[in-house]
Design a protein around this motif. Structure first.
Motif, PDB file in Angstrom:
ATOM      1  N   GLU A   1      44.850  45.620  38.456  1.00 25.75           N
ATOM      2  CA  GLU A   1      45.398  46.092  39.728  1.00 25.75           C
ATOM      3  C   GLU A   1      46.780  45.491  39.984  1.00 25.75           C
ATOM      4  O   GLU A   1      46.971  44.283  39.902  1.00 25.75           O
ATOM      5  CB  GLU A   1      44.433  45.763  40.867  1.00 25.75           C
ATOM      6  CG  GLU A   1      43.157  46.580  40.765  1.00 25.75           C
ATOM      7  CD  GLU A   1      42.282  46.462  41.992  1.00 25.75           C
ATOM      8  OE1 GLU A   1      42.788  46.113  43.073  1.00 25.75           O
ATOM      9  OE2 GLU A   1      41.078  46.733  41.841  1.00 25.75           O
ATOM     10  N   PRO A   2      47.750  46.329  40.304  1.00 26.79           N
ATOM     11  CA  PRO A   2      49.127  45.862  40.469  1.00 26.79           C
ATOM     12  C   PRO A   2      49.399  45.082  41.748  1.00 26.79           C
ATOM     13  O   PRO A   2      50.403  44.385  41.833  1.00 26.79           O
ATOM     14  CB  PRO A   2      49.947  47.159  40.449  1.00 26.79           C
ATOM     15  CG  PRO A   2      48.996  48.227  40.843  1.00 26.79           C
ATOM     16  CD  PRO A   2      47.644  47.781  40.369  1.00 26.79           C
ATOM     17  N   ALA A   3      48.524  45.150  42.747  1.00 28.35           N
ATOM     18  CA  ALA A   3      48.772  44.446  44.006  1.00 28.35           C
ATOM     19  C   ALA A   3      48.503  42.950  43.892  1.00 28.35           C
ATOM     20  O   ALA A   3      48.927  42.177  44.747  1.00 28.35           O
ATOM     21  CB  ALA A   3      47.930  45.045  45.125  1.00 28.35           C
ATOM     22  N   VAL A   4      47.816  42.528  42.840  1.00 27.48           N
ATOM     23  CA  VAL A   4      47.535  41.102  42.653  1.00 27.48           C
ATOM     24  C   VAL A   4      48.832  40.420  42.206  1.00 27.48           C
ATOM     25  O   VAL A   4      49.571  40.954  41.380  1.00 27.48           O
ATOM     26  CB  VAL A   4      46.422  40.891  41.602  1.00 27.48           C
ATOM     27  CG1 VAL A   4      46.154  39.410  41.381  1.00 27.48           C
ATOM     28  CG2 VAL A   4      45.149  41.612  42.018  1.00 27.48           C
ATOM     29  N   THR A   5      49.093  39.229  42.734  1.00 26.20           N
ATOM     30  CA  THR A   5      50.353  38.547  42.426  1.00 26.20           C
ATOM     31  C   THR A   5      50.429  38.136  40.958  1.00 26.20           C
ATOM     32  O   THR A   5      49.420  37.897  40.297  1.00 26.20           O
ATOM     33  CB  THR A   5      50.538  37.280  43.278  1.00 26.20           C
ATOM     34  OG1 THR A   5      49.573  36.303  42.880  1.00 26.20           O
ATOM     35  CG2 THR A   5      50.433  37.581  44.762  1.00 26.20           C
ATOM     36  N   MET A   6      51.640  38.051  40.482  1.00 28.02           N
ATOM     37  CA  MET A   6      51.877  37.607  39.105  1.00 28.02           C
ATOM     38  C   MET A   6      51.351  36.182  38.919  1.00 28.02           C
ATOM     39  O   MET A   6      50.828  35.846  37.865  1.00 28.02           O
ATOM     40  CB  MET A   6      53.379  37.683  38.801  1.00 28.02           C
ATOM     41  CG  MET A   6      53.720  37.413  37.382  1.00 28.02           C
ATOM     42  SD  MET A   6      53.058  38.740  36.366  1.00 28.02           S
ATOM     43  CE  MET A   6      53.576  38.176  34.781  1.00 28.02           C
ATOM     44  N   GLY A   7      51.473  35.367  39.960  1.00 24.55           N
ATOM     45  CA  GLY A   7      50.970  33.999  39.881  1.00 24.55           C
ATOM     46  C   GLY A   7      49.471  33.963  39.640  1.00 24.55           C
ATOM     47  O   GLY A   7      48.974  33.146  38.862  1.00 24.55           O
ATOM     48  N   ALA A   8      48.735  34.859  40.275  1.00 27.49           N
ATOM     49  CA  ALA A   8      47.287  34.918  40.065  1.00 27.49           C
ATOM     50  C   ALA A   8      46.974  35.337  38.633  1.00 27.49           C
ATOM     51  O   ALA A   8      46.071  34.785  37.992  1.00 27.49           O
ATOM     52  CB  ALA A   8      46.646  35.878  41.067  1.00 27.49           C
ATOM     53  N   TYR A   9      47.711  36.328  38.111  1.00 31.35           N
ATOM     54  CA  TYR A   9      47.524  36.730  36.707  1.00 31.35           C
ATOM     55  C   TYR A   9      47.769  35.539  35.784  1.00 31.35           C
ATOM     56  O   TYR A   9      47.005  35.276  34.856  1.00 31.35           O
ATOM     57  CB  TYR A   9      48.470  37.869  36.332  1.00 31.35           C
ATOM     58  CG  TYR A   9      47.936  39.256  36.617  1.00 31.35           C
ATOM     59  CD1 TYR A   9      47.197  39.952  35.663  1.00 31.35           C
ATOM     60  CD2 TYR A   9      48.172  39.887  37.833  1.00 31.35           C
ATOM     61  CE1 TYR A   9      46.717  41.222  35.903  1.00 31.35           C
ATOM     62  CE2 TYR A   9      47.692  41.160  38.091  1.00 31.35           C
ATOM     63  CZ  TYR A   9      46.961  41.827  37.124  1.00 31.35           C
ATOM     64  OH  TYR A   9      46.479  43.089  37.377  1.00 31.35           O
TER      65      TYR A   9
END
Length: 158
Positions: free
Chosen positions: A55-63
């Motif tokens: 899902e694109p709404a999740v922050t890059m930091g979380a990824y």
């Protein structure tokens, strides 16, 4: 409430999906529960679930946190041409390494090898039974469609 998803092109959406799958497969290969991985990464199980689904709404930091707790790291590489350039290569030379299924079919060719569009179509046709259609990426499907349209002589692979 989750953030609004940014608009993504087809290739970016596919890349996020692949990243999510990679994270999910790694977690499962390590036999780590979603709850344990999420807690280690400092996020909720729901957020990890959204990451694993690209899902694109999740922050890059979380990824990145999810990658790191699973012993992975992100590496950015330069893309080989734009999607239109890759599709246009069907009119001339086709770089084997740009298309994962073609690379597997043409395993005997050296890294970086290029073949004509007709040769690429012939490789696909001879070996179609070995192609994992479910794993075909959008840009490779577009290549095949353009090769069939240009060189197929009325033949369809699928």
């Amino acid at each position: 409430m989750p953030a609004t998803s940014p608009a993504l092109d087809t290739e970016a959406r596919a890349d996020l999906g692949k990243l999510g799958e990679l994270i999910s497969h790694r977690r499962k290969a390590l036999r780590v529960s979603a709850v344990a991985a999420a807690e280690s990464a400092g996020m909720s199980r729901v957020t990890l679930h959204r990451i694993e689904h690209g899902e694109p709404a999740v922050t890059m930091g979380a990824y990145l946190n999810a990658l790191h707790v699973l012993g992975l790291q992100l590496q950015v590489v330069e893309a080989v041409g734009t999607p239109k350039q890759r599709q246009a290569s069907a009119e001339g030379m086709v770089r084997i390494d740009d298309y994962p299924q073609l690379r597997q079919l043409a395993w005997q060719l050296r890294e970086g090898a290029e073949v004509t569009g007709e040769e690429a179509l012939a490789i696909y046709e001879r070996n179609w039974r070995h192609v994992d259609e479910a794993a075909l990426e959008a840009h490779e499907r577009e290549l095949i469609d353009s090769l069939v349209a240009r060189y197929g002589k009325g033949h369809l692979l699928v």
